[in-house]
Design a protein around this motif. Structure first.
Motif, PDB file in Angstrom:
ATOM      1  N   ASP A  32       0.860  -1.180   0.000  1.00  0.00           N
ATOM      2  CA  ASP A  32       0.000   0.000   0.000  1.00  0.00           C
ATOM      3  C   ASP A  32       0.904   1.239   0.000  1.00  0.00           C
ATOM      4  OD1 ASP A  32       0.905   0.312   2.595  1.00  0.00           O
ATOM      5  OD2 ASP A  32      -1.038   0.058   3.540  1.00  0.00           O
ATOM      6  N   GLN A  34       2.010   2.997   2.432  1.00  0.00           N
ATOM      7  CA  GLN A  34       2.924   3.116   3.552  1.00  0.00           C
ATOM      8  C   GLN A  34       3.995   2.016   3.596  1.00  0.00           C
ATOM      9  OE1 GLN A  34      -0.515   3.314   4.205  1.00  0.00           O
ATOM     10  NE2 GLN A  34      -0.532   5.526   4.412  1.00  0.00           N
ATOM     11  N   ALA A 106      -2.777   0.504   8.717  1.00  0.00           N
ATOM     12  CA  ALA A 106      -2.196  -0.082   7.507  1.00  0.00           C
ATOM     13  C   ALA A 106      -1.553  -1.429   7.830  1.00  0.00           C
ATOM     14  CB  ALA A 106      -1.167   0.868   6.897  1.00  0.00           C
ATOM     15  N   HIS A 110      -2.358  -5.298   6.463  1.00  0.00           N
ATOM     16  CA  HIS A 110      -1.321  -6.169   5.903  1.00  0.00           C
ATOM     17  C   HIS A 110      -1.302  -7.521   6.607  1.00  0.00           C
ATOM     18  CE1 HIS A 110       0.573  -3.467   3.074  1.00  0.00           C
ATOM     19  NE2 HIS A 110       0.660  -2.520   3.996  1.00  0.00           N
TER      20      HIS A 110
END
Length: 119
Positions: A32, A34, A106, A110
Motif C-alpha cells: 500500500d 505506507q 495499515a 497487511h
C-alpha cells in the motif's frame, strides 16, 4: 509472556542475510502507500519479523526508530495469527508524514491479508 517481558524475543526476529534472502525470493506480497510486506512460509511453529527501513525513504533516525517500534508492536500483537511465516516489512517513501494511527491501521490490514493468503 509475563508483564515484565516486553517486545519480541530474539527467536522472533530475522537476523541473518540468508533469512532475508529466502523471504525475498518467492514472497507473498501486500503493498500500500505506507508499507511493502513480504512473507514466506517457514518450518517453525512461530512467526519471525525482519525490518528493512531505508534511510533513503525515512531520512530522520528518530522517525525511522518510531516506525520500527510501531511495526514491532503491531507484529507482537498479531504474531499468533501469523505463525509459521517469515515476514519482512519495508517502508515506502513519504511515510514520515503519517501519524501512528494511520500506520497501525495499515499494518493491521497487511497482517490480515498475509494471514489469509498464507493459509
Amino acid at each position: 509472556m509475563t508483564s515484565l517481558q516486553q517486545g519480541l524475543s530474539p527467536a522472533n526476529r530475522l537476523k541473518k542475510p540468508d533469512e532475508f534472502k529466502r523471504v525475498f525470493k518467492q514472497p507473498l506480497r501486500s503493498i500500500d502507500g505506507q508499507f511493502i510486506v513480504l512473507a514466506r512460509q517457514n518450518q517453525l511453529p512461530f512467526a519471525r519479523l525482519g525490518l528493512a527501513i531505508a534511510k533513503k525513504h525515512i531520512h530522520l533516525a528518530v522517525t525511522r526508530n518510531r516506525v520500527k517500534r510501531l511495526i514491532r508492536e503491531s507484529f507482537r500483537r498479531k504474531q499468533v495469527d501469523l505463525s509459521g511465516l517469515d515476514i519482512v516489512v519495508m517502508a515506502q517513501k513519504n511515510l514520515e508524514q503519517d501519524c501512528n494511527t494511520v500506520l497501525s491501521r495499515a499494518l493491521s490490514k497487511h497482517w490480515k491479508k498475509i494471514a489469509r493468503c498464507a493459509r
